[in-house]
Write a protein that holds these residues in place. Structure first.
Motif, PDB file in Angstrom:
ATOM      1  N   ALA A 145       0.863  -1.184   0.000  1.00 17.31           N
ATOM      2  CA  ALA A 145       0.000   0.000   0.000  1.00 17.31           C
ATOM      3  C   ALA A 145       0.898   1.232   0.000  1.00 17.31           C
ATOM      4  CB  ALA A 145      -0.888   0.011   1.237  1.00 17.31           C
ATOM      5  N   TYR A 146       0.549   2.232  -0.829  1.00 17.68           N
ATOM      6  CA  TYR A 146       1.352   3.446  -0.953  1.00 17.68           C
ATOM      7  C   TYR A 146       0.575   4.667  -0.480  1.00 17.68           C
ATOM      8  CZ  TYR A 146       4.000   0.497  -4.224  1.00 17.68           C
ATOM      9  OH  TYR A 146       4.709  -0.523  -4.802  1.00 17.68           O
ATOM     10  N   ALA A 147       1.268   5.554   0.221  1.00 19.21           N
ATOM     11  CA  ALA A 147       0.721   6.867   0.559  1.00 19.21           C
ATOM     12  C   ALA A 147       1.813   7.891   0.294  1.00 19.21           C
ATOM     13  CB  ALA A 147       0.277   6.930   2.011  1.00 19.21           C
ATOM     14  N   VAL A 148       1.438   9.038  -0.231  1.00 17.14           N
ATOM     15  CA  VAL A 148       2.424  10.070  -0.566  1.00 17.14           C
ATOM     16  C   VAL A 148       2.157  11.329   0.255  1.00 17.14           C
ATOM     17  CG1 VAL A 148       3.233  11.642  -2.387  1.00 17.14           C
ATOM     18  CG2 VAL A 148       2.874   9.208  -2.881  1.00 17.14           C
ATOM     19  N   ILE A 149       3.220  11.911   0.795  1.00 19.36           N
ATOM     20  CA  ILE A 149       3.123  13.183   1.500  1.00 19.36           C
ATOM     21  C   ILE A 149       4.003  14.203   0.796  1.00 19.36           C
ATOM     22  CG2 ILE A 149       4.954  12.523   3.132  1.00 19.36           C
ATOM     23  CD1 ILE A 149       3.530  14.300   5.213  1.00 19.36           C
ATOM     24  N   ASP A 150       3.469  15.403   0.628  1.00 13.21           N
ATOM     25  CA  ASP A 150       4.248  16.519   0.089  1.00 13.21           C
ATOM     26  C   ASP A 150       4.511  17.468   1.247  1.00 13.21           C
ATOM     27  OD1 ASP A 150       5.352  18.716  -1.267  1.00 13.21           O
ATOM     28  OD2 ASP A 150       4.141  18.303  -3.051  1.00 13.21           O
ATOM     29  N   LEU A 151       5.777  17.624   1.610  1.00 15.40           N
ATOM     30  CA  LEU A 151       6.150  18.451   2.755  1.00 15.40           C
ATOM     31  C   LEU A 151       5.931  19.931   2.499  1.00 15.40           C
ATOM     32  CD1 LEU A 151       9.564  16.726   3.603  1.00 15.40           C
ATOM     33  CD2 LEU A 151       7.303  16.185   4.535  1.00 15.40           C
ATOM     34  N   LYS A 196       0.715  18.062   2.653  1.00 13.31           N
ATOM     35  CA  LYS A 196      -0.468  17.310   2.244  1.00 13.31           C
ATOM     36  C   LYS A 196      -0.144  15.823   2.208  1.00 13.31           C
ATOM     37  CE  LYS A 196      -2.765  20.788  -0.680  1.00 13.31           C
ATOM     38  NZ  LYS A 196      -3.377  21.002  -2.016  1.00 13.31           N
ATOM     39  N   LEU A 197      -1.086  15.017   2.716  1.00 13.79           N
ATOM     40  CA  LEU A 197      -0.935  13.565   2.746  1.00 13.79           C
ATOM     41  C   LEU A 197      -2.129  12.917   2.062  1.00 13.79           C
ATOM     42  CD1 LEU A 197       0.372  10.898   3.894  1.00 13.79           C
ATOM     43  CD2 LEU A 197      -1.051  11.276   5.935  1.00 13.79           C
ATOM     44  N   GLY A 198      -1.865  11.952   1.184  1.00 14.77           N
ATOM     45  CA  GLY A 198      -2.943  11.246   0.507  1.00 14.77           C
ATOM     46  C   GLY A 198      -3.327   9.956   1.213  1.00 14.77           C
ATOM     47  N   SER A 234      -2.152  11.316  -6.742  1.00 10.29           N
ATOM     48  CA  SER A 234      -3.419  11.948  -7.091  1.00 10.29           C
ATOM     49  C   SER A 234      -4.272  12.209  -5.854  1.00 10.29           C
ATOM     50  CB  SER A 234      -4.196  11.059  -8.083  1.00 10.29           C
ATOM     51  OG  SER A 234      -5.441  11.623  -8.398  1.00 10.29           O
ATOM     52  N   SER A 235      -4.282  11.235  -4.931  1.00 15.69           N
ATOM     53  CA  SER A 235      -5.024  11.389  -3.686  1.00 15.69           C
ATOM     54  C   SER A 235      -4.438  12.522  -2.846  1.00 15.69           C
ATOM     55  CB  SER A 235      -4.999  10.081  -2.888  1.00 15.69           C
ATOM     56  OG  SER A 235      -5.651  10.234  -1.649  1.00 15.69           O
TER      57      SER A 235
END
Length: 246
Positions: free
Chosen positions: A173-179, A224-226, A237-238
């Motif tokens: 499972a992947y989650a992406v955060i943009d600092l 932001k965290l998806g 995208s999330s």
């Protein structure tokens, strides 16, 4: 709330049958070593075939290696052999929250996006299990005694649907955060050098929180965290739709 763990400043190399914590840092990253609180390490721990010194770090072994893709922090507990789920249905899996000892957790830089990190949670157990919709993440200063003002990212609103995010055996499972989604160079939150990740904030104890160094030069502003997704592209995208405080 978060749990804080001892941090190790020396480079430690090791591979554990039941617990491994690994870090790969690039020359530009300058990050330190992530840490995790865990039970005692099995006596069958063997030294990894890698350069550098080795020592016990309490209950966890730590590795450090250089990779071209950026930093990688990982912890694997009771990895075992990841076999396909043995006929367990999704409806049954919803009742079984993932256990940290049957997961591996990695955090890497996203290629071409220096402010983004990819959180990878792999099911190394034998059965499908359920995670919360997104990992619990906070950003703070590793040396601060007061973490009440740690920064929490925005997450997408309108959550609902299935009772958990299912991860099948051997899948990730992947989650992406943009600092720093805006790329701002001024007005960023000062002295942020650490990201704290709990794979499942709904079911796991705070003791399973992992601390990942970001380096002293990290710029953080309105992160932001998806949600968890089965591809990095979908996770990105999330993340872009995050609009609610976590």
């Amino acid at each position: 709330m978060r749990t804080f763990h001892n941090r190790h400043h020396a480079t430690v190399i090791g591979a554990a049958a039941t617990a491994v914590l690994a870090l790969a840092s690039t020359a530009c990253g300058g990050e330190g070593i992530g840490t995790k609180a865990a039970g005692s390490v099995d006596s069958s721990v063997a030294a990894a075939a890698s350069a550098g010194s080795s020592r016990s770090t309490g209950s966890v072994k730590t590795s450090d290696a250089v990779q071209n893709t950026g930093i990688t922090n990982a912890v694997t507990v009771n990895a075992g052999s990841a076999k396909a789920a043995g006929g367990n249905s999704d409806s049954a899996a919803y009742l079984h929250a993932c256990e940290m000892q049957k997961l591996s957790l990695h955090v890497t830089r996203r290629a071409g996006a220096p402010t983004q990190r990819v959180i990878k949670v792999r099911n190394v157990g034998a059965n499908t299990c359920g995670l919360s919709y997104y990992p619990r993440v906070s950003l703070g200063n590793s040396k601060s005694a007061d973490h009440s003002h740690d920064v929490r990212p925005l997450i997408p609103s309108g959550l609902g649907g299935a009772p958990a995010y299912l991860v099948r055996a051997g899948r990730t499972a992947y989650a992406v955060i943009d600092l720093n989604p805006s790329g701002a160079t001024t007005g960023t939150v000062p002295k942020i050098d650490e990201m704290n990740v709990l794979a499942d904030g709904d079911h796991m104890p705070n003791a399973d929180t992992l601390n990942f160094p970001l380096g002293s030069g990290a710029k953080v502003l309105k992160p932001k965290l998806g949600l968890y997704r089965n591809t990095i592209a979908d996770a990105v995208s999330s993340m872009t739709r995050a609009d609610t405080q976590s």
